[in-house]
Write a protein that holds these residues in place. Structure first.
Motif, mmCIF file in Angstrom:
data_model
loop_
_atom_site.group_PDB
_atom_site.id
_atom_site.type_symbol
_atom_site.label_atom_id
_atom_site.label_comp_id
_atom_site.label_asym_id
_atom_site.label_seq_id
_atom_site.Cartn_x
_atom_site.Cartn_y
_atom_site.Cartn_z
ATOM 1 N N PRO A 212 0.799 -1.232 0.000
ATOM 2 C CA PRO A 212 0.000 0.000 0.000
ATOM 3 C C PRO A 212 0.831 1.280 0.000
ATOM 4 N N ASP A 213 2.031 1.244 0.629
ATOM 5 C CA ASP A 213 2.842 2.457 0.713
ATOM 6 C C ASP A 213 3.974 2.482 -0.313
ATOM 7 N N SER A 214 3.889 1.628 -1.332
ATOM 8 C CA SER A 214 4.978 1.535 -2.304
ATOM 9 C C SER A 214 4.798 2.532 -3.436
ATOM 10 N N GLU A 215 5.908 2.812 -4.117
ATOM 11 C CA GLU A 215 5.857 3.696 -5.273
ATOM 12 C C GLU A 215 5.103 3.030 -6.426
ATOM 13 N N GLU A 216 5.144 1.685 -6.501
ATOM 14 C CA GLU A 216 4.424 0.972 -7.559
ATOM 15 C C GLU A 216 2.916 1.192 -7.440
ATOM 16 N N THR A 217 2.407 1.124 -6.205
ATOM 17 C CA THR A 217 0.972 1.331 -6.007
ATOM 18 C C THR A 217 0.589 2.773 -6.324
ATOM 19 N N LYS A 218 1.422 3.702 -5.935
ATOM 20 C CA LYS A 218 1.145 5.105 -6.251
ATOM 21 C C LYS A 218 1.125 5.319 -7.764
ATOM 22 N N ALA A 219 2.057 4.666 -8.459
ATOM 23 C CA ALA A 219 2.092 4.785 -9.922
ATOM 24 C C ALA A 219 0.844 4.184 -10.550
ATOM 25 N N LEU A 220 0.335 3.089 -9.976
ATOM 26 C CA LEU A 220 -0.888 2.479 -10.501
ATOM 27 C C LEU A 220 -2.083 3.415 -10.332
ATOM 28 N N VAL A 221 -2.206 4.039 -9.177
ATOM 29 C CA VAL A 221 -3.294 4.992 -8.958
ATOM 30 C C VAL A 221 -3.205 6.127 -9.963
ATOM 31 N N THR A 222 -2.004 6.609 -10.196
ATOM 32 C CA THR A 222 -1.821 7.685 -11.174
ATOM 33 C C THR A 222 -2.201 7.224 -12.580
ATOM 34 N N GLU A 223 -1.836 5.997 -12.910
ATOM 35 C CA GLU A 223 -2.139 5.462 -14.238
ATOM 36 C C GLU A 223 -3.646 5.365 -14.462
ATOM 37 N N ILE A 224 -4.376 4.838 -13.481
ATOM 38 C CA ILE A 224 -5.835 4.723 -13.620
ATOM 39 C C ILE A 224 -6.468 6.100 -13.770
ATOM 40 N N ARG A 225 -5.997 7.058 -12.991
ATOM 41 C CA ARG A 225 -6.558 8.407 -13.080
ATOM 42 C C ARG A 225 -6.188 9.088 -14.396
ATOM 43 N N ASP A 226 -5.004 8.810 -14.897
ATOM 44 C CA ASP A 226 -4.614 9.403 -16.178
ATOM 45 C C ASP A 226 -5.463 8.865 -17.330
ATOM 46 N N ARG A 227 -6.024 7.643 -17.196
ATOM 47 C CA ARG A 227 -6.845 7.041 -18.231
ATOM 48 C C ARG A 227 -8.325 7.360 -18.056
ATOM 49 N N HIS A 228 -8.626 8.338 -17.190
ATOM 50 C CA HIS A 228 -10.014 8.697 -16.900
ATOM 51 C C HIS A 228 -10.779 9.058 -18.173
ATOM 52 N N ASP A 229 -10.196 9.927 -18.991
ATOM 53 C CA ASP A 229 -10.887 10.371 -20.203
ATOM 54 C C ASP A 229 -11.101 9.213 -21.175
ATOM 55 N N TYR A 230 -10.131 8.295 -21.220
ATOM 56 C CA TYR A 230 -10.262 7.135 -22.111
ATOM 57 C C TYR A 230 -11.460 6.271 -21.688
ATOM 58 N N TYR A 231 -11.595 5.981 -20.406
ATOM 59 C CA TYR A 231 -12.710 5.166 -19.933
ATOM 60 C C TYR A 231 -14.042 5.881 -20.165
ATOM 61 N N GLN A 232 -14.049 7.182 -19.978
ATOM 62 C CA GLN A 232 -15.303 7.925 -20.145
ATOM 63 C C GLN A 232 -15.733 7.949 -21.611
ATOM 64 N N GLU A 233 -14.744 8.102 -22.505
ATOM 65 C CA GLU A 233 -15.074 8.156 -23.930
ATOM 66 C C GLU A 233 -15.509 6.787 -24.459
ATOM 67 N N LYS A 234 -14.851 5.706 -23.998
ATOM 68 C CA LYS A 234 -15.133 4.374 -24.540
ATOM 69 C C LYS A 234 -16.337 3.726 -23.879
ATOM 70 N N TYR A 235 -16.467 3.913 -22.539
ATOM 71 C CA TYR A 235 -17.523 3.202 -21.814
ATOM 72 C C TYR A 235 -18.591 4.134 -21.240
ATOM 73 N N GLY A 236 -18.346 5.443 -21.333
ATOM 74 C CA GLY A 236 -19.318 6.388 -20.795
ATOM 75 C C GLY A 236 -19.399 6.381 -19.280
ATOM 76 N N VAL A 237 -18.306 6.046 -18.625
ATOM 77 C CA VAL A 237 -18.286 5.946 -17.162
ATOM 78 C C VAL A 237 -17.236 6.910 -16.608
ATOM 79 N N ASP A 238 -17.660 7.693 -15.617
ATOM 80 C CA ASP A 238 -16.762 8.640 -14.938
ATOM 81 C C ASP A 238 -16.157 7.924 -13.719
ATOM 82 N N LEU A 239 -14.968 7.324 -13.912
ATOM 83 C CA LEU A 239 -14.368 6.495 -12.875
ATOM 84 C C LEU A 239 -13.494 7.314 -11.918
ATOM 85 N N SER A 240 -13.539 6.919 -10.644
ATOM 86 C CA SER A 240 -12.694 7.520 -9.618
ATOM 87 C C SER A 240 -12.041 6.403 -8.818
#
Length: 969
Positions: free
Chosen positions: A487-515
């Motif tokens: 939970p406190d690793s840099e890998e997990t932080k990078a994963l959270v950043t990656e999911i948030r960076d793909r927010h627009d992609y998920y919204q455009e493809k699936y119509g879902v505003d993910l958090s």
């Protein structure tokens, strides 16, 4: 301020029994109130405005089954066995049913449930029974927690031999910090240092008693404050640590000053008042800086941190209040028992005198210290900067996070659960992410959630996606994502950043505003927000440091040097924390349960607290240097030596006490408080013994006279902060001045060499200055101040009225010294502006006389024209004189002698810069009394000379021409 503190100290000494009884009463009342209304501490963390918090709040409304806290039970089958074996499955299913029957449990998942299947390890030996509860961790009752433990204990008994069952999870991720015997060791060390410094058990006990009562009141108030909102469990420990440390230190400053005055023969009551005024001023300054910095923690925008800062600031404020009221009362009660024994001079030879052996030893030690560090100041500065810079290097790798169960002691069941989960399932299962969004527009919610789960599985850093489901209303979906990292690793932080960076992609493809939310994401957001706030907070602290120290020392370079030293102390403390908690240096000795990131709010709290303490040491040390340089006329280098010698002993004792109190919270402290306590301990040690007692003297010696330079315009613009009680010392020196008048009347206005600058106009350069002026007025006297249109007449009369600070000289009005008592003078002097009275100020003068003021100042009398008006004003002024009111009348361009009887003194003010004022008639006061000689400093000088082998005779003469000149000065 020093004048007000002088009065406060004298009152506390006179009313000592009342003061002590009042504080005991406060302690009892607050204790009863705190015990009645205490609501318990709450470690839940909310961060408004962040993605994780907003998503968590939305889940609480749309998907409450997964929004609450969770617990988990890891079950490990015997060696060679499987969780699918009947002798394991049966007790697990039985326990799951018992968990589900609890009122606050929403759902329980097991590996045997097709719909909510729990994870099973690759070797089938371990499974995690997930228990979802209704509410956050601090809303769950103790009864439910106890029942969860009881069911788990029964499960462990029912499992076959060699099996394991351990309860943990978010519900048990934190434990409340508690006091241990180690903290008491810090208090014992403080007592020993106080006894050595103050010389008696009674004197040493007073600061401890003072600090303990202050801490008691602040802690009980904190308990009562829980009724108004949630308070983190770390808050009282931080308040206790700070309140105890500053309470002892502040009391030490006052008691040591009291002993100095008693040694000089001052009567107890007067010594108490003077100590409160002088050392008390430094205490107020130090306390205010700590409090401002702590309250400044609210700039991070995180409620729990703001509450922590406010509570800690309140503890410091109470410590200051107790030191200024209870301590003077206790000092008065102790009376002459605190008076040190007279110094016994020892003979070094015929006609030669030295200080007492103990004092000489102390003098030789600290004088040798300061001479060593100032001998080659450039080399000293380079060594300090390079050494502290090297200590700060590990701070580059300092990582921040919120602690979880992995930071609990190894014998804690929740920590054991954490380790077993990491062993059998991977680190990520201890901190799964929750990805959520609104799916109300989807026509196939189940298919949509499956597609999103596949998207998550394809991301780097994802170990598993065990759950992806809509809620019962099919309007909100959640995806549980298990990272590969802890939970406190840099890998997990990078994963959270990656999911948030793909927010627009998920919204455009699936119509879902993910958090992204969940305990792990909340911790990442807290750390990021605190990191963003660190620079603005540092700028506020640095700016405040420069401003406050400029106010105190009237210098540019001294504040710059002090601020740079503070920053060196901070980065060195960060480096020490990183060495222990990241690299493991002394980790075992300090009982560090896990290496890795430290608590997210450590840097900002350390910066705030250390700021106040660093300014405290700076003021106490450098103010003595300034006093010797400015007031005693000593050369810059000698002032550094004598000032250091006068303050080093108390600064050393204060730093040792502060270090002892902080470091006592490290070995047995919880992992939330441990890095903060260690950082403060190292920061105090570095700041006091390296920065203030090595770097500061070297820089001051290098700068010489330039250390006290400040532009004239800046000096005028800055308010004055009388931190060393110069104001009350001035009042005491002028208490009997100007003395009795030949006619026996009392002086109401007395000024000596008074200089007042007029207003600065645009493009006019330096303002005109009135003075120097010396004049004394008794009750019923009148002074006319007049000049042409360019003369600053109004400036002079406003200065006498206490409305404008003078630029030089001394003024006393109604027995009160200006500007120290300007507020009181303004209440006793009626100011009548003739222009503001519609051309008829006579009525205002008569009203002022009826109010009983002893002085009436009439400004701009020239605007009153016409014979009748001026006659009416003259009659009103004559009535004022007859009533014994002293008059000061200002008039520009028109003579005002017609308003007063013949023979009244007239002050003619010339125009332009530096034009002398001419007094016609009237009396001038006698010369001012000289500044008192600092006998202790002279003895110290002589001791220094003795230590260096230079003979000194009883009269202060020496074979060294330089020293002779300084001693005579």
């Amino acid at each position: 301020m020093s004048s007000a503190l002088y009065s406060l100290g004298r009152w506390a000494a006179d009313a000592r029994r009342l003061v002590v009884a009042a504080w005991i009463g406060v302690l009892v009342v607050v204790g009863g109130l705190g015990g009645i209304v205490f609501q318990g501490f709450d470690n839940s963390i909310t961060i408004p405005g962040t993605e994780s918090q907003e998503a968590l709040d939305q889940l609480a409304a749309t998907f409450p089954e997964v929004s609450g806290v969770s617990a988990q039970v890891i079950v490990v089958a015997p060696e060679g066995g499987s969780v699918k074996d009947p002798d394991v499955r049966t007790p697990v299913e039985s326990a799951a049913g018992a968990y589900g029957d609890l009122d606050e449990v929403v759902v329980v998942s097991t590996p045997y449930d097709d719909q909510l299947s729990a994870p099973v390890s690759d070797d089938d030996r371990a499974t995690i029974v997930q228990i979802q509860l209704d509410g956050d961790a601090f809303a769950i009752s103790d009864a439910t927690k106890d029942e969860l433990h009881d069911i788990t204990d029964q499960l462990a008994q029912d499992l076959p031999a060699g099996s394991q069952a351990a309860l943990g999870g978010q519900l048990y991720a934190n434990e409340l910090p508690a006091l241990s015997v180690t903290e008491a060791i810090g208090v014992v060390v403080a007592l020993v240092v106080l006894m050595v410094t103050l010389g008696s058990f009674v004197a040493a006990g007073l600061p401890l008693l003072n600090a303990l009562l202050g801490v008691g009141v602040s802690m009980l108030l904190l308990l009562a404050a829980t009724v108004f909102g949630p308070i983190n469990s770390t808050t009282p420990m931080l308040g206790l640590m700070l309140g105890l440390a500053v309470g002892i230190d502040y009391a030490l400053f006052i008691v040591s000053r009291h002993q100095e005055l008693l040694r000089a023969g001052v009567e107890v009551r007067e010594s108490v008042a003077r100590s409160t005024a002088t050392a008390g001023s430094a205490v107020v300054f130090a306390g205010l800086t700590v409090m401002i910095a702590l309250v400044g923690l609210s700039v991070a925008g995180i409620p729990f941190l703001a509450i922590m800062g406010i509570a800690a600031a309140a503890s410091v404020g109470i410590a200051v209040l107790v030191s200024l009221t209870l301590l003077p009362a206790l000092l008065a009660m102790a009376g002459d028992r605190l008076r040190p024994k007279p110094r016994k001079p020892r003979r070094a030879g015929k006609g030669r005198r030295q200080a007492a052996p103990t004092d000489a030893h102390e003098s030789r030690f600290f004088t040798g210290w300061v001479k060593a560090v100032t001998k080659v100041p450039v080399a000293t500065i380079l060594v300090v900067v390079v050494a502290l810079g090297a200590l700060a290097v590990p701070a580059l790798n300092l990582r921040l996070a919120l602690p979880d169960a992995g930071y609990l002691p190894e014998d804690n069941e929740a920590r054991q659960t954490y380790d077993l989960v990491a062993e059998y399932f991977g680190d990520g299962f201890n901190g799964p992410l929750v990805v959520t969004g609104t799916i109300v527009e989807s026509t196939d919610p189940l298919g949509l959630m499956d597609d999103l789960a596949d998207e998550m599985r394809s991301l780097p850093g994802v170990a598993d996606v065990p759950l992806s489901t809509p809620n019962q209303a099919a309007d909100t979906g959640i995806i549980q994502v298990v990272p590969t990292g802890a939970p406190d690793s840099e890998e997990t932080k990078a994963l959270v950043t990656e999911i948030r960076d793909r927010h627009d992609y998920y919204q455009e493809k699936y119509g879902v505003d993910l958090s992204v939310t969940g305990f792990t994401a909340v911790g990442i957001d807290v750390s990021d927000k605190l990191g963003e706030a660190l620079l603005p907070f540092a700028l506020v602290v640095v700016g405040l440091s420069l401003l406050l120290l400029m106010m105190v020392f009237r210098s540019v370079w001294v504040p710059v040097k002090a601020t740079v030293g503070y920053l060196l102390s901070v980065v060195a403390a960060f480096g020490a924390v990183s060495l222990v908690f990241e690299y493991g240096v002394f980790a075992d000795a300090l009982h560090v349960t896990k290496l890795g990131p430290v608590i997210s709010f450590m840097p900002i709290i350390l910066m705030g607290v250390l700021f106040g303490l660093a300014m405290d040491y700076e003021v106490f040390l450098v103010s003595r240097m300034r006093e010797d340089f400015v007031h005693n006329g000593r050369r810059a280098l000698l002032a550094v030596t004598t000032g250091f010698q006068g303050a080093a002993k108390v600064v050393t004792a204060a730093a040792i006490i502060m270090f002892s109190v902080f470091v006592a919270f490290v070995p047995e402290g919880d992992m939330t408080l441990k890095p903060i306590a260690l950082g403060l301990a190292v920061g105090v040690a570095v700041d006091a013994f390296v920065v203030r007692m090595v770097l500061v003297p070297a820089v001051m010696a290098l700068l010489g006279d330039r250390a006290w330079w400040i532009p004239r315009w800046l000096d005028r613009a800055l308010p004055t902060f009388d931190v060393e009680g110069e104001g009350v010392a001035k009042e005491l020196r002028l208490a009997t001045w100007p003395g009795e008048r030949p006619d026996g009347r009392a002086d109401v206005v007395a000024v000596s060499d008074l200089e007042v600058a007029g207003p600065r106009g645009p493009g006019l350069g330096e303002p005109p200055v009135v003075g120097p002026v010396s004049v004394r007025l008794a009750a019923g006297d009148a002074l006319v101040v007049q000049g042409d249109a360019s003369a600053p007449v109004s400036a002079f009369v406003l200065a006498v009225a206490g409305r404008l600070p003078a630029d030089g000289g001394v003024a006393k009005v109604d027995g009160l010294v200006l500007p120290e008592r300007a507020a009181t003078v303004r209440s006793r002097v009626a100011l009548v502006d003739a222009e503001d009275r519609d051309g008829d100020p006579a009525a205002a003068v008569r009203a002022a006389v009826r109010s009983g003021v002893p002085v009436v100042v009439l400004d701009r009398a020239d605007v009153v024209t016409g014979r009748e008006h001026r006659q009416a004003l003259a009659a009103a002024l004559g009535g004022a004189q007859a009533a014994g009111v002293t008059l000061v009348i200002g008039s520009t361009g028109v003579s005002a002698t017609d308003l007063v009887p013949d023979g009244a003194p007239v002050l003619d003010v010339g125009p332009g810069f530096g034009a002398p004022a001419r007094l016609r008639g009237g009396e001038v006061p006698p010369p001012l009394p000289p500044d008192p000689v600092h006998h202790d400093d002279l003895i110290d000088d002589q001791t220094d000379d003795d230590a260096a082998g230079t003979p000194v005779d009883a009269a202060g003469a020496t074979d060294s021409p330089t020293t002779t000149q300084e001693v005579r000065a």
